[in-house]
Write a protein that holds these residues in place. Structure first.
Motif, PDB file in Angstrom:
ATOM      1  N   CYS A 106      -7.209  -4.157  -3.745  1.00  0.00           N
ATOM      2  CA  CYS A 106      -6.910  -3.533  -2.200  1.00  0.00           C
ATOM      3  C   CYS A 106      -8.093  -2.302  -2.514  1.00  0.00           C
ATOM      4  O   CYS A 106      -7.928  -1.343  -2.984  1.00  0.00           O
ATOM      5  CB  CYS A 106      -5.644  -2.983  -2.312  1.00  0.00           C
ATOM      6  SG  CYS A 106      -5.409  -1.903  -0.828  1.00  0.00           S
TER       7      CYS A 106
ATOM      8  N   CYS B  66      -6.889   1.408  -1.476  1.00  0.00           N
ATOM      9  CA  CYS B  66      -6.218   2.172  -2.377  1.00  0.00           C
ATOM     10  C   CYS B  66      -7.066   2.434  -3.581  1.00  0.00           C
ATOM     11  O   CYS B  66      -6.994   3.556  -4.139  1.00  0.00           O
ATOM     12  CB  CYS B  66      -4.923   1.357  -2.809  1.00  0.00           C
ATOM     13  SG  CYS B  66      -3.672   1.379  -1.511  1.00  0.00           S
TER      14      CYS B  66
ATOM     15  N   HIS C 166      -2.769  -3.795  -7.775  1.00  0.00           N
ATOM     16  CA  HIS C 166      -2.981  -3.616  -6.376  1.00  0.00           C
ATOM     17  C   HIS C 166      -4.231  -3.146  -6.162  1.00  0.00           C
ATOM     18  O   HIS C 166      -5.200  -3.498  -5.511  1.00  0.00           O
ATOM     19  CB  HIS C 166      -1.908  -2.734  -6.109  1.00  0.00           C
ATOM     20  CG  HIS C 166      -2.135  -2.326  -4.386  1.00  0.00           C
ATOM     21  ND1 HIS C 166      -1.269  -2.958  -3.572  1.00  0.00           N
ATOM     22  CD2 HIS C 166      -2.614  -1.358  -3.682  1.00  0.00           C
ATOM     23  CE1 HIS C 166      -1.520  -2.717  -2.413  1.00  0.00           C
ATOM     24  NE2 HIS C 166      -2.373  -1.576  -2.417  1.00  0.00           N
TER      25      HIS C 166
ATOM     26  N   CYS D 233       0.782  -1.114   0.305  1.00  0.00           N
ATOM     27  CA  CYS D 233      -0.066  -0.019   0.000  1.00  0.00           C
ATOM     28  C   CYS D 233       0.773   1.229   0.050  1.00  0.00           C
ATOM     29  O   CYS D 233       0.582   2.434  -0.557  1.00  0.00           O
ATOM     30  CB  CYS D 233      -0.848   0.110   1.263  1.00  0.00           C
ATOM     31  SG  CYS D 233      -2.325  -1.123   1.216  1.00  0.00           S
TER      32      CYS D 233
HETATM   33 ZN    ZN Z   1      -3.373  -0.963  -1.103  1.00  0.00          ZN
END
Ligand code: ZN
Length: 92
Positions: free
Chosen positions: A58, A61, A54, A26
């Motif tokens: 996630c 994010c 990512h 992250c």
């Molecule tokens: Zn992340």
């Protein structure tokens, strides 16, 4: 060549499982977020596979990046929609 040998070895299976794992932490993601948001908005061919992998895995994010894209778009009088669409294209 040994036809009796299973094709999907444990190691291969592990590689497949890793495919959807984020490649970035992250922290890495946050470091690159500004640049990526700008590139998505200003460079039509821009892509960053590691970032997309990512954010696909996630939600925190992804949400951050989406609001950043919208913010940068607003500040520069750009349309955020195509950039957001590109962001959510399936990761090859
Ligand atoms: Zn992340």
């Amino acid at each position: 060549m040994n036809p009796e040998r299973p094709r999907l070895t444990e190691q291969t299976a592990r590689l497949f499982a890793l495919r959807t794992e984020p490649w970035l932490s992250c922290e890495d993601c946050f470091d690159r977020m500004d640049t990526f948001a700008e590139e998505l908005l200003t460079r039509p061919g821009a892509d960053d596979l590691a970032m997309r992998v990512h954010v696909a895995g996630c939600p925190a994010c992804a949400e951050e990046l989406e609001s950043l894209v919208e913010l940068v778009a607003q500040e520069n009088g750009l349309d955020a929609a195509p950039a957001l669409r590109r962001l959510h294209e399936p990761v090859g």
